[in-house]
Design an enzyme around this catalytic site. Sequence first.
Site, PDB file in Angstrom:
ATOM      1  N   ASP A  74      22.402  34.159  25.839  1.00  0.00           N
ATOM      2  CA  ASP A  74      22.797  35.474  25.360  1.00  0.00           C
ATOM      3  C   ASP A  74      21.678  36.354  25.391  1.00  0.00           C
ATOM      4  O   ASP A  74      20.645  35.989  26.165  1.00  0.00           O
ATOM      5  CB  ASP A  74      22.950  35.259  23.721  1.00  0.00           C
ATOM      6  CG  ASP A  74      21.515  34.633  23.021  1.00  0.00           C
ATOM      7  OD1 ASP A  74      21.843  33.739  22.263  1.00  0.00           O
ATOM      8  OD2 ASP A  74      20.619  35.404  23.331  1.00  0.00           O
TER       9      ASP A  74
ATOM     10  N   HIS B 180      18.554  28.799  31.901  1.00  0.00           N
ATOM     11  CA  HIS B 180      19.922  28.535  32.167  1.00  0.00           C
ATOM     12  C   HIS B 180      20.725  29.658  32.497  1.00  0.00           C
ATOM     13  O   HIS B 180      22.109  29.649  32.195  1.00  0.00           O
ATOM     14  CB  HIS B 180      20.377  28.034  30.885  1.00  0.00           C
ATOM     15  CG  HIS B 180      19.634  26.516  30.581  1.00  0.00           C
ATOM     16  ND1 HIS B 180      19.628  25.682  29.626  1.00  0.00           N
ATOM     17  CD2 HIS B 180      18.946  25.769  31.488  1.00  0.00           C
ATOM     18  CE1 HIS B 180      18.968  24.834  29.522  1.00  0.00           C
ATOM     19  NE2 HIS B 180      18.460  24.623  30.750  1.00  0.00           N
TER      20      HIS B 180
ATOM     21  N   CYS C  14      29.886  36.179  42.306  1.00  0.00           N
ATOM     22  CA  CYS C  14      31.187  35.385  43.130  1.00  0.00           C
ATOM     23  C   CYS C  14      30.772  34.108  43.196  1.00  0.00           C
ATOM     24  O   CYS C  14      29.674  33.780  43.532  1.00  0.00           O
ATOM     25  CB  CYS C  14      31.518  36.260  44.425  1.00  0.00           C
ATOM     26  SG  CYS C  14      32.455  35.360  45.335  1.00  0.00           S
TER      27      CYS C  14
END
Length: 253
Positions: free
Chosen positions: A105, A120, A128
Amino acid sequence: MNQLLETSAAYLKCAHTIVVFTGAGASSESGIATFRDALTGLWERFDAQRLATAQAFKADPSLVWGWYEWRRAQAQSVLPNPGHAAVAQLGRLVSKITIVTQNVDSLHERASSENVLHLHGSLSSPRCFECAIPMDVPDVDGYNLGYGSRIEPPVCPECGGLCRPGVVWFGESLPLDVWEAAVAAVAECDVLLSIGTSGAVYPAAALPKQALSSGAVVIHINPDRVAVSSENEISLVGKGGVILPQLLARAFN
Ligand code: BV8
């Protein structure tokens, strides 16, 4: 506990270079479920480990994309908590601070922390799956999101591949530049604050021990007591949103 708080505040007051290492627990007081929280954790309700992989995305792109878009919409709908605010305040009080987060977040940034390393990845940087070009973040307002809502991922305008979340899945390498910056910050810090992590996911979970071996003091903040292995390691038992403001008040007021 009070003595440990005073000792931790004294370390913080003398520190020049600090690393704040956060996990999902740091966002839990904002209302975002942690991965392993027994009652509300995503693992229990969603088997996150199964979904947080490239294999799962290839097998069922719209389920995995739907889960991440649900999480992104949730993360956008909540606010930073007092723990995020305290970390941002700490950044204005010490010479050098690096935020190393496992969270995807943007609550540290929304609390006005700078220099945030996302080990992460982030929910706000989709790309893509095939050619890896960055793709636009869809507008979540159009979503009627419940748990397990399937959403067709957008199609890449360049190669026709499917859009994937900009997170690091299990079995994927961490972004090398981010990992190297985190390791360098940990190697030079005086104090590492570890907030809201179960220490279950590697290589991130190795960072507090790396800090200890470089001579830093490591202070864990977690409602669960964290086993400590040296006199330079402290476990403060409690919520980050409660303990961090107390810690800063003792150290800097
Ligand atoms: C890698 C993004 C090299 C996605 C996440 C097989 C092949 C490859 C690697 C492995 C393998 N087997 C094992 C591994 C290593 C693997 C791993 O560690 N697995 C674990 C499960 C054993 N790691 C990887 O795969 C990593 N890559 O190794 O690359 C490589 C590459 C290829 C081949 C070989 C090697 C990549 C790992 C990244 C995974 N992605 N997130 C997504 O979000 O969906 S990890 C995920 O877990 C989140 O980022 C989360 O933050 C993170 C860690 O969990 P925590 O943050 O600690 O959260 P948790 O719920 O566990 O704990 C919360 C804590 O907060 C609790 O302690 C609770 O008490 C506390 N708390 C609660 N409330 C509060 C609080 N604390 C304070 N205040 C509160 N209010």
